[in-house]
Design a protein around this motif. Structure first.
Motif, short mmCIF file in Angstrom:
data_model
loop_
_atom_site.label_atom_id
_atom_site.label_comp_id
_atom_site.label_asym_id
_atom_site.label_seq_id
_atom_site.Cartn_x
_atom_site.Cartn_y
_atom_site.Cartn_z
N VAL A 5 23.74 -10.66 -3.02
CA VAL A 5 24.11 -12.07 -2.85
C VAL A 5 25.57 -12.35 -3.22
O VAL A 5 26.06 -13.45 -2.98
CB VAL A 5 23.18 -13.00 -3.65
CG1 VAL A 5 21.76 -12.92 -3.11
CG2 VAL A 5 23.22 -12.68 -5.14
N SER A 24 25.80 -14.73 0.17
CA SER A 24 24.50 -15.34 0.43
C SER A 24 24.70 -16.65 1.19
O SER A 24 25.64 -17.40 0.91
CB SER A 24 23.79 -15.64 -0.89
OG SER A 24 22.64 -16.43 -0.68
N ARG A 30 20.66 -18.97 -5.31
CA ARG A 30 20.90 -17.69 -5.98
C ARG A 30 21.78 -17.82 -7.22
O ARG A 30 21.65 -17.04 -8.16
CB ARG A 30 21.55 -16.70 -5.02
CG ARG A 30 20.85 -16.56 -3.69
CD ARG A 30 19.47 -16.00 -3.81
NE ARG A 30 18.84 -16.00 -2.49
CZ ARG A 30 17.57 -16.13 -2.29
NH1 ARG A 30 16.75 -16.24 -3.31
NH2 ARG A 30 17.07 -16.14 -1.08
N LEU A 37 20.44 -11.59 -12.12
CA LEU A 37 20.91 -10.81 -10.98
C LEU A 37 21.09 -9.36 -11.39
O LEU A 37 21.58 -9.06 -12.48
CB LEU A 37 22.25 -11.36 -10.47
CG LEU A 37 22.25 -12.81 -9.99
CD1 LEU A 37 23.67 -13.26 -9.69
CD2 LEU A 37 21.36 -12.95 -8.76
N ALA A 79 19.89 -10.09 -5.96
CA ALA A 79 18.77 -10.98 -6.31
C ALA A 79 17.48 -10.34 -5.84
O ALA A 79 17.43 -9.74 -4.76
CB ALA A 79 18.96 -12.35 -5.67
#
Length: 169
Positions: A5, A24, A30, A37, A79
């Motif tokens: 991401v 992303s 996110r 993450l 993610a």
């Protein structure tokens, strides 16, 4: 399923903040405080974030100074998303949905298989491995890839002249 991401570009300031290149289409999902993450062999938890013009600046728990932030330079942020998660826009796809699709011409002739989606600064590009083993980079734009049928495991490519010629590789 893991989804890249973002990528840490560099440290910002002296308090552990980093500049993140967002990869992303849903950064609001996110990149939120408390989000965990993946970052290589470790996990990072977002402590704080803010926009600085067009750039996203992020502070992670346990990253308190510039030295620690610099050590993260170039790190991909991953993610963990549910396998059944779908995007709101029917014309957008997760990378994992595209990788492995059969790439073919409008008449059904096999071109190859999508092996990877590259997120380049100007546009996304599909890496297509031809049956010969040669890889061709196909711009992922509607005029060149007008049909993406994930359920059928295929996409249609209408290549500009010369894209698949041996001389261009």
């Amino acid at each position: 399923m893991d989804l890249v991401v973002g990528r840490i570009v560099r440290a910002h300031g002296i308090r552990g903040e980093v500049t993140v290149n967002i990869l992303s289409d849903q950064p609001e999902l996110r990149f939120v405080p408390g989000a965990k993450l993946g970052a290589g062999a470790r996990s990072l938890v977002i402590k704080n974030l803010r926009w600085h013009g067009p750039r996203l600046l992020v502070t992670f728990e346990g990253v308190a100074d510039r030295t620690a932030a610099e050590a993260l330079r170039g790190t991909s942020l991953v993610a963990d998303i549910p396998d059944d998660e779908e995007l709101d826009d029917p014309d957008e796809f997760f990378d994992h949905q595209l990788a492995g699709l059969r790439a073919e011409l409008a008449d059904g002739e096999l071109i190859g298989e999508v092996t990877e989606v590259l997120h380049l600064p100007m546009q996304d590009v599909l890496a297509v491995r031809m049956p010969t083993g040669r890889e061709v980079l196909v711009p992922f734009v509607a005029s060149i890839v007008p049909v993406v049928d994930v359920a059928a495991g295929r996409l249609v490519v209408e290549p500009p002249e010369g894209l698949f010629d041996e001389a261009n590789q």
